[in-house]
Design a protein around this motif. Structure first.
Motif, PDB file in Angstrom:
ATOM      1  N   SER B  25      32.157   0.300  61.725  1.00  0.00           N
ATOM      2  CA  SER B  25      32.051  -0.930  62.494  1.00  0.00           C
ATOM      3  C   SER B  25      31.467  -2.057  61.649  1.00  0.00           C
ATOM      4  N   GLU B  26      30.412  -1.716  60.898  1.00  0.00           N
ATOM      5  CA  GLU B  26      29.778  -2.746  60.065  1.00  0.00           C
ATOM      6  C   GLU B  26      30.683  -3.170  58.909  1.00  0.00           C
ATOM      7  N   GLU B  27      31.393  -2.195  58.344  1.00  0.00           N
ATOM      8  CA  GLU B  27      32.273  -2.488  57.205  1.00  0.00           C
ATOM      9  C   GLU B  27      33.439  -3.394  57.606  1.00  0.00           C
ATOM     10  N   THR B  28      34.004  -3.109  58.785  1.00  0.00           N
ATOM     11  CA  THR B  28      35.258  -3.763  59.157  1.00  0.00           C
ATOM     12  C   THR B  28      35.065  -4.960  60.073  1.00  0.00           C
ATOM     13  N   GLY B  29      33.924  -5.020  60.746  1.00  0.00           N
ATOM     14  CA  GLY B  29      33.725  -6.093  61.708  1.00  0.00           C
ATOM     15  C   GLY B  29      34.301  -5.774  63.078  1.00  0.00           C
ATOM     16  N   LEU B  30      34.980  -4.633  63.201  1.00  0.00           N
ATOM     17  CA  LEU B  30      35.451  -4.215  64.523  1.00  0.00           C
ATOM     18  C   LEU B  30      34.284  -3.598  65.284  1.00  0.00           C
ATOM     19  N   SER B  31      34.210  -3.832  66.575  1.00  0.00           N
ATOM     20  CA  SER B  31      33.113  -3.267  67.352  1.00  0.00           C
ATOM     21  C   SER B  31      33.336  -1.760  67.523  1.00  0.00           C
ATOM     22  N   PHE B  64      43.434   2.658  56.246  1.00  0.00           N
ATOM     23  CA  PHE B  64      44.395   2.461  57.315  1.00  0.00           C
ATOM     24  C   PHE B  64      43.902   1.398  58.295  1.00  0.00           C
ATOM     25  N   ILE B  65      42.607   1.443  58.589  1.00  0.00           N
ATOM     26  CA  ILE B  65      42.043   0.445  59.494  1.00  0.00           C
ATOM     27  C   ILE B  65      42.239  -0.964  58.938  1.00  0.00           C
ATOM     28  N   ARG B  66      42.089  -1.087  57.619  1.00  0.00           N
ATOM     29  CA  ARG B  66      42.289  -2.416  57.016  1.00  0.00           C
ATOM     30  C   ARG B  66      43.706  -2.915  57.248  1.00  0.00           C
ATOM     31  N   LEU B  67      44.649  -2.008  57.137  1.00  0.00           N
ATOM     32  CA  LEU B  67      46.037  -2.395  57.393  1.00  0.00           C
ATOM     33  C   LEU B  67      46.211  -2.814  58.847  1.00  0.00           C
ATOM     34  N   VAL B  68      45.668  -1.987  59.742  1.00  0.00           N
ATOM     35  CA  VAL B  68      45.773  -2.305  61.165  1.00  0.00           C
ATOM     36  C   VAL B  68      45.138  -3.670  61.452  1.00  0.00           C
ATOM     37  N   GLN B  69      44.006  -3.921  60.842  1.00  0.00           N
ATOM     38  CA  GLN B  69      43.360  -5.226  61.020  1.00  0.00           C
ATOM     39  C   GLN B  69      44.257  -6.364  60.547  1.00  0.00           C
ATOM     40  N   ALA B  70      44.872  -6.158  59.399  1.00  0.00           N
ATOM     41  CA  ALA B  70      45.754  -7.199  58.872  1.00  0.00           C
ATOM     42  C   ALA B  70      46.897  -7.460  59.842  1.00  0.00           C
ATOM     43  N   LEU B  71      47.465  -6.384  60.377  1.00  0.00           N
ATOM     44  CA  LEU B  71      48.578  -6.543  61.310  1.00  0.00           C
ATOM     45  C   LEU B  71      48.121  -7.240  62.583  1.00  0.00           C
ATOM     46  N   ARG B  72      46.987  -6.816  63.112  1.00  0.00           N
ATOM     47  CA  ARG B  72      46.486  -7.416  64.352  1.00  0.00           C
ATOM     48  C   ARG B  72      46.149  -8.893  64.157  1.00  0.00           C
ATOM     49  N   ARG B  73      45.425  -9.182  63.077  1.00  0.00           N
ATOM     50  CA  ARG B  73      45.009 -10.572  62.844  1.00  0.00           C
ATOM     51  C   ARG B  73      46.199 -11.491  62.648  1.00  0.00           C
ATOM     52  N   THR B  74      47.292 -10.932  62.140  1.00  0.00           N
ATOM     53  CA  THR B  74      48.462 -11.769  61.909  1.00  0.00           C
ATOM     54  C   THR B  74      49.381 -11.787  63.116  1.00  0.00           C
ATOM     55  N   GLY B  75      48.859 -11.326  64.237  1.00  0.00           N
ATOM     56  CA  GLY B  75      49.567 -11.532  65.490  1.00  0.00           C
ATOM     57  C   GLY B  75      50.429 -10.388  65.981  1.00  0.00           C
TER      58      GLY B  75
END
Lengths: 170, 170
Positions: B25-31, B64-75
């Motif tokens: 959570s701390e690394e990625t900023g996701l709760s 993998f979470i980083r990829l998911v974050q990239a996909l989510r943030r880009t809509g």
DNA sequence: CTAGGAGCTGGAGTGCACTCCAGCGCAACC
DNA sequence: GGTTGCGCTGGAGTGCACTCCAGCTCCTAG
């Protein structure tokens, strides 16, 4: 359509079109419902009414909608747009305040741009990884150790050669 | 903390950290809640459990979470991310399909970048308008006719001079 | 052995930004 | 003069992406 002679210096406002809600919807891409809702929410102060109560959008209103769209699309919440608009209804005294708000938004947009570019890079990197995996017939890299994964990427990108990798365990 | 000797070529997976949910959570900023929710929704297939049932995130899961974050943030909607993941669980046969999806997403991101830049230009133009209005002590331009407004912008930007404008009516 | 803290689960709740709808009015056309 | 079409209003409903919560388990420290 309406050709205006360039000799006209003193302009009559009446010459301007003033669109109906349907036209504005088509022009802007906002739905009719959204246009009405924005107005109720106080985002569109310049909309007028015709004698029979229908909305008319003079060119100034249309310009304003474009600004609102830009703010919304760049992530400003509806409540903040309203706050921006409620700043003294266009009086000179509040211009610096409004400018400050817009400059703040600019900063946010720039930040967002950087983030988007980063995310784009992440997605592109993943695509390259797949390209590398396909080229050497591997399944999924997600459980490979870091260094092998790094080699999959680096080899593909830098050398173009395809060294045979022994998948460690599993 | 965990220093790994650079002489290790054959890596044992056990040497990799495998973080707890709090650290991720701390690394990625996701709760923490979001991490759990993503997992329930099938967005995080690589998460493991320790003997007492707690989540462990090996490095692959973090990537993998980083990829998911990239996909989510880009809509990309959560449902679409899941669809991408459900494509055959990492088998070689589905790599081209996955690549295609990512390439599609890349295209969308590029489009979004252009849009963002346009919107940034709109906001910047408005700021310039305010600058011009302040400089000549006008109230709000929103109900001025187009050509006067254009002059407010053009004069300010191109000539730097400030011709006196008579505000037409109101 | 008990108390505190972290994490777990399933399910309910929240906030935002629309989107849909019923019931009405006006205006034009046939 | 009916009917068709567009628009209006207030209010309810929807979809998405979380976010919160109660009640539980497990581990550790005192």
């Amino acid at each position: 359509m309406t050709v205006r002679s360039p000799s006209l210096d003193r302009v009559d406002t009446a010459a301007a079109p003033a669109l109906g809600i349907r036209q504005v919807s088509e022009e802007t891409g906002l739905s009719i419902d959204t246009l009405r809702w924005y107005e109720r929410e106080g985002l569109l102060p310049l909309v007028e009414r015709s004698t029979d109560g229908r909305r008319r959008y003079p060119p100034g209103a249309l310009r304003f909608i474009r600004l609102v769209q830009a703010l919304r699309r760049t992530g400003m919440p509806v409540a903040d747009v309203r706050q921006f608009i409620e700043l003294g209804g266009g009086e000179l005294a509040h211009h610096p305040e409004r400018m400050a708000l817009l400059e703040q938004q600019c900063a946010q947009i720039e930040q967002r741009l950087v983030e988007l570019q980063d995310d784009l890079a992440v997605v592109r990197a993943k695509i390259e990884t797949y390209r590398g995996l396909i080229a050497r017939g591997l399944d999924c890299e997600d459980d490979l150790p870091d260094d092998v994964l790094d080699r999959v990427r680096a080899d593909e990108l830098l050398t173009g050669t395809l060294p045979v990798l022994t998948s460690p365990q599993r």
